[in-house]
Each structure stands twice: as structure tokens, then as C-alpha cells.
Write an enzyme that holds these catalytic residues in place. Sequence first.
Site, PDB file in Angstrom:
ATOM      1  N   ARG A 355      -6.502 -47.462  -2.259  1.00 44.79           N
ATOM      2  CA  ARG A 355      -6.046 -47.427  -0.863  1.00 44.79           C
ATOM      3  C   ARG A 355      -7.174 -46.914   0.029  1.00 44.79           C
ATOM      4  NH1 ARG A 355      -0.050 -47.323  -1.037  1.00 44.79           N
ATOM      5  NH2 ARG A 355       0.211 -48.865  -2.685  1.00 44.79           N
ATOM      6  N   GLU A 357      -7.219 -45.608   2.781  1.00 39.18           N
ATOM      7  CA  GLU A 357      -6.591 -44.839   3.863  1.00 39.18           C
ATOM      8  C   GLU A 357      -7.357 -43.546   4.047  1.00 39.18           C
ATOM      9  OE1 GLU A 357      -3.043 -44.182   1.735  1.00 39.18           O
ATOM     10  OE2 GLU A 357      -1.935 -45.794   2.713  1.00 39.18           O
ATOM     11  N   ARG A 363      -0.945 -35.418  -0.664  1.00 36.33           N
ATOM     12  CA  ARG A 363      -0.213 -36.501  -1.353  1.00 36.33           C
ATOM     13  C   ARG A 363      -1.027 -37.759  -1.583  1.00 36.33           C
ATOM     14  NH1 ARG A 363       1.889 -35.123   2.864  1.00 36.33           N
ATOM     15  NH2 ARG A 363       1.615 -37.087   3.930  1.00 36.33           N
ATOM     16  N   HIS A 364      -2.151 -37.848  -0.894  1.00 36.94           N
ATOM     17  CA  HIS A 364      -2.884 -39.113  -0.930  1.00 36.94           C
ATOM     18  C   HIS A 364      -4.245 -39.011  -1.589  1.00 36.94           C
ATOM     19  CE1 HIS A 364      -0.023 -39.858   2.417  1.00 36.94           C
ATOM     20  NE2 HIS A 364       0.007 -41.066   1.868  1.00 36.94           N
ATOM     21  N   GLU A 519       8.280 -38.474  -1.774  1.00 31.96           N
ATOM     22  CA  GLU A 519       8.415 -39.814  -2.343  1.00 31.96           C
ATOM     23  C   GLU A 519       7.563 -39.976  -3.601  1.00 31.96           C
ATOM     24  OE1 GLU A 519       6.999 -42.956   0.315  1.00 31.96           O
ATOM     25  OE2 GLU A 519       6.537 -44.088  -1.491  1.00 31.96           O
ATOM     26  N   SER A 522       8.524 -46.436  -4.527  1.00 30.99           N
ATOM     27  CA  SER A 522       9.038 -47.395  -3.553  1.00 30.99           C
ATOM     28  C   SER A 522       9.448 -48.625  -4.314  1.00 30.99           C
ATOM     29  CB  SER A 522       7.944 -47.805  -2.573  1.00 30.99           C
ATOM     30  OG  SER A 522       7.938 -46.952  -1.485  1.00 30.99           O
ATOM     31  N   ARG A 573       1.606 -38.452  -8.509  1.00 33.55           N
ATOM     32  CA  ARG A 573       2.636 -37.710  -7.754  1.00 33.55           C
ATOM     33  C   ARG A 573       3.760 -37.249  -8.668  1.00 33.55           C
ATOM     34  NH1 ARG A 573       3.793 -40.501  -1.922  1.00 33.55           N
ATOM     35  NH2 ARG A 573       1.627 -40.720  -1.264  1.00 33.55           N
TER      36      ARG A 573
END
Length: 599
Positions: A355, A357, A363-364, A519, A522, A573
Site C-alpha cells: 500500500r 499510503e 495500524r498501517h 478492524e 474487510s 493486525r
Amino acid sequence: MEPETSTEPSKKSLKKLQNKEKRKAVKAEKRAEFRTKPEPEHAASAPADVDYEKDPAKDNYGEVKGKSFSKDAIEVDLRSLDESYKDKTVIVRAWIQSTRGQSSGLIFVDLRKGGNWTIQGVVGTEMHEETPAKERPLISTSMIKWIRAIPPESFVVVEANVKLPAKELTGSRVTAVELGITKCFVIASAPARLGLDLETAGIMIQDFNEDPKVDKSKVDEAKVDEAKADEAKVDKATVDKSKTKGLIEKGTKPPASMLTHLENIAIHKRAPVQQAIADIRVEAKKLFRSYLEGHRFKEFEPPCLIGAASESGSEVFRLAYFGQDAFLAQSPQFYKQFEIAGGRERVFCIGPVFRAEKSNTPRHMTEFTGLDLEMEIQNSYTEVLDVLEGVLLHILRGLQERCAEEIETVRLVYESKPLLLPESGKVLRLTFAEAQKLLREGKPDQYSEVKDDEDMSTQQEKDLGALVREKFNTDFFVIDKFPETARPFYAKLDDDEDNVVGKRVRVTNAFDIFLRGQEILSGGQRINDPVELEKRIIAKELNPESPGIKEYVSVFRQGGVPPHGGGGIGLDRVVAWFLQLPSVQLAAYYPRTPKRLMP
Ligand code: ATP
């Protein structure tokens, strides 16, 4: 010719004498060099007053090269040593955790393998008093001094007699026996000064700042207070405490930052807490695989290199590929669906997900491990939800059963509340609208305005987790029927008119699963009809003819594709929130973030 009685030395004997003096001087120089040598980077150094060359016991210590063991000595793994080895001569390879004792006649050497398997070794003649004088090992004062000076975290091989301790051992994991060390050779020395010592490596990391210029000593006070408040609730009763005996006791040393830990990756990994986290991660993956294989799922490997930015262009890494662009897969989503289209019925994959991001959050990461599955649906998308709840509960319960010891090791550093899990088949499933209502009613001061068609913020999710724990006594729940605005174009819309709130908020057959208010998964039903798919692509203001999307839709035209759905779980996670770690980075082997590509 000079008379034989002459007191003058002959030329020949003079030369001999000179040569002897020369040799003596070289030897003395060498010895002096050995003694005064500055502490070398990667060699065990002799203390200044050890005259190694003259020591009759010199064959019993030093560097391993050229040294030998007794004929009757047997190689044993430190972890299997027990009373059955009493009086046997063993060879053990391990790290030196510490050396203790000031006496020139006796020292203690703690040896370690595999996280926290420690055993006490003793070097001293008094250990061998019962041995007949002739057979007693040669242990000199110099040898003791030399061993005492081996830097901690050096890897050594020792020969030892296995002894029953005079009184119960409390400081090591192996309590039944101790080692009367008779030989000790360094295989690989640690530097005299470690960049991160093992004790510090075992202290809770509070500073995850990645900028080395920022003050590293600043701690997250809130996290510490939260940990203290939770302390009373921590459930430590179920585990055999002897298993954590080998751990270094909590001292007064200050914690090191994540940056220091990663710059000293070898020692970071050796810390029992990191070993335990890694072992839990290994089990989590095994449990995922075994559950799915038991439910007729087949494993496959999707590609990491892809030709088009699949789901949305902004989150993918672009790289040069023989004169064109390639991308790193941000999810195996399309490929799982191609497997279903290809008749594989039920599939799963485990692999890296990338990712791009710039999310600097706990969390990332920019690379993480995805646990993904996809399956045909017969009657309802809830069949997918059943499997996903099933596999996650199998993992979480399996970890509690199989890893009780590792969990306890982690808890000594990172405290955690007992995890409240529901019974199978009784998982709380809230709709997105119900979850928002719970927030509006439970925390009206903050959330009176939250809407049913707006995705939740991370803080909202955490607060919802706390409200759910309080009201429903669970740390594991589902939020279903996400609004279509919060899901990608391939998410199947809910056909049930009852769920179309006033026909304004359209919801999907898509859900997230939460663990401790965060989370971890998904999932949902995907559109399997190409016409419907194209409509949704246009509704989301995307171009059905764009690279990647065009090829994706075309697969659904190649042959009828059955209804299907699935989900993606973030392994990092799952491990991190299961253990209530402060950052997902602690659950990864080599965390990748916008600022970190090394080690
Ligand atoms: P988030 O909203 O938290 O950024 P997401 O909705 O983008 O996550 P998905 O794309 O649905 O997440 O990915 C599936 C799962 O992968 C998530 O539930 C999570 O467990 C994990 N995951 C997603 N992004 C990351 C990340 N950057 N680092 C670690 N794990 C992640």
C-alpha cells in the site's frame, strides 16, 4: 682458533643468543599486544592480566579454532537438558546472556537459546571436588577471568558436566540441572559494547517516531497510564509461571525507541518478547491454513507484480518494468475472483500486500501480510461471513490454547486485558446503521451527528469497540451492511429493500470484523454479473475501459461466474491486536513504513 676454555662466547653461540633474545622480544611484544589490545569489534578479548600463552589450561578456553572436546562428550540442545543427563559430559552451543561473580575461583555463566531458555553454568574447581583428583578438569584463574570477560550475546560452545544444583535454581528456565563448565570456546564474539542490550530489548517500546532528529526519550504518557489502569484486570492466572523464569527481570533501564531496536535488529529479535510474538505469528498462519484446508479451500499464489493499478490508482507502488510501468499488488482481490471464475470454488492465499499510503499510524504499514479467501455462495452472502468468523475464532482460540506461554511472555512487557471472545455461532453482527446509532446514543457529546452513509473514523471504531465490550461483553464483532459510499465498485449492493434506509442510503453486502475495537478484516459479496459490474463502475465515476478494470470485467464475460464473496485479513493486525500491542510494526518481522525500507 680461539681456545675452548675462553669465557668469551663464540660467534656462533653469540648469534644463537641474539636470535633467542629476538624471539623472546617478539613473543613478549605479542603478549603485550594481546593484553593491551583495545576491545576488538568482533573477538572475545583477553583481560589484561591473563597470560594465555603460559596458562596450562589454555586448551580449555579461547577461540574455538583448533580446540577439541573430550571423547565421551555428547552434543545436546540446551532445551532438552534435565536430570537424565546427570553426571554426563555434554557439549552445548548457546549465547552468553551474562556472566556473574567476582571471585577468582568461581563464576556463573548464564547460557541462552530460543528466546528465554536459560541455564546456569558454573566455572570453578569446587564444582568438581567429587571427581577423583587425577580426572579433575584443569580450570585456571586465568581461564575464569577470560570467561568472565566474554561480552554478553557472544555465541559460545561449552563442554560441561551436568550437575544437580545444591539448592533450587530460581533465575533460569532450566531448574533441574546446572552445568559445571570445563571448557568454553567463543564461536562468534559480540562487540564489547552492544548497540542494544538484551535487557533493554525486552522493555516496552513507547517511542515509534521514525525521525532520528526527534527527541527519543519522550514517552507516550497516555499509553503508560492506560497500561497501568489495565494492570489490575490482567489475567495471568492460567499459565505456569516457571516457563517465564529465564526472562530478565524488569529493571530500571530506560526503554529504547523502535528506531534503535530496528537498527539493532539481531538483538531486537533475540529478546524473548519478540521471539514470542514471532512464534505466535507462525501459529496464526498455520491455524488459518489448517482451518481452510479442513473446509475444502485450496491455496493459490496471486502475482505481486501487476500490469495496472487495480482498484484505485493512488495507493499503488509504481516501478519500471522493461520500458513500461508495473505495479505492486495492493490486494489479491481480482485474482481471487479469477480463481472462482476459473472453477476453483473455494480458494485462499497468504502473501505480501503493498500500500503506497503515507499513513504514519500504529495500524498501517506499506507492506503487510494478507490472509485472503474467496468462495462460491449458494444462497446468501452470510455463508461467507460464517466462514470468516469461523476461521478468525479458530485462529484466536487456537492461539490462546497453543501459545499460552508465549502470550504470558509478551504480557510481561506489553500488558493486555483478557480477550473476550463469543461462542461460535453467537458472534455479534451489527449493521452499520445500528453501530452508528450505538455511537450516537452511547457518546452523544462526540457522535450525535454521525451519519449512516459516512464511513467511520478510527477513533469512532475504537469508541464503538469500548461501547460494545461494555454492552455485549465481547472484543470480537461484525459490522455488516456498509454504505455503498464506503466500499469499492465491486461490492454487491443489498437487494433487500428493508435495508435501503429511506431509499437514500444504499447499503452493500459488505462487512468488517473488529478485534478490540480495530478492524482486522474487510469482506463481502462481490458483483458477479458483468452488466451490473459496469453500472457500478460508472456510478463510482470510474472508466470501465481503463487498463486493469477493462480486463477485470472481461473475465466475467468469458463464462458465467457463480455468486461469490470473500474477505481479506491483515495478519500483522490480528497478531498485534490479539496481544494488544501498541503498534502493528511490532508484529511484523521487518516493518515497512513510508520512511523505512531497512533493515
Ligand atoms: P484501513 O481502513 O484500516 O486503512 P482498509 O480498509 O484499507 O484498512 P482493506 O483494504 O480492507 O483495509 O484490507 C484488509 C485488511 O488488511 C484490513 O482489515 C487490515 O487488517 C489489513 N490492512 C489494510 N491496510 C493495512 C496496512 N496499511 N497495514 C497493515 N494492515 C493493513
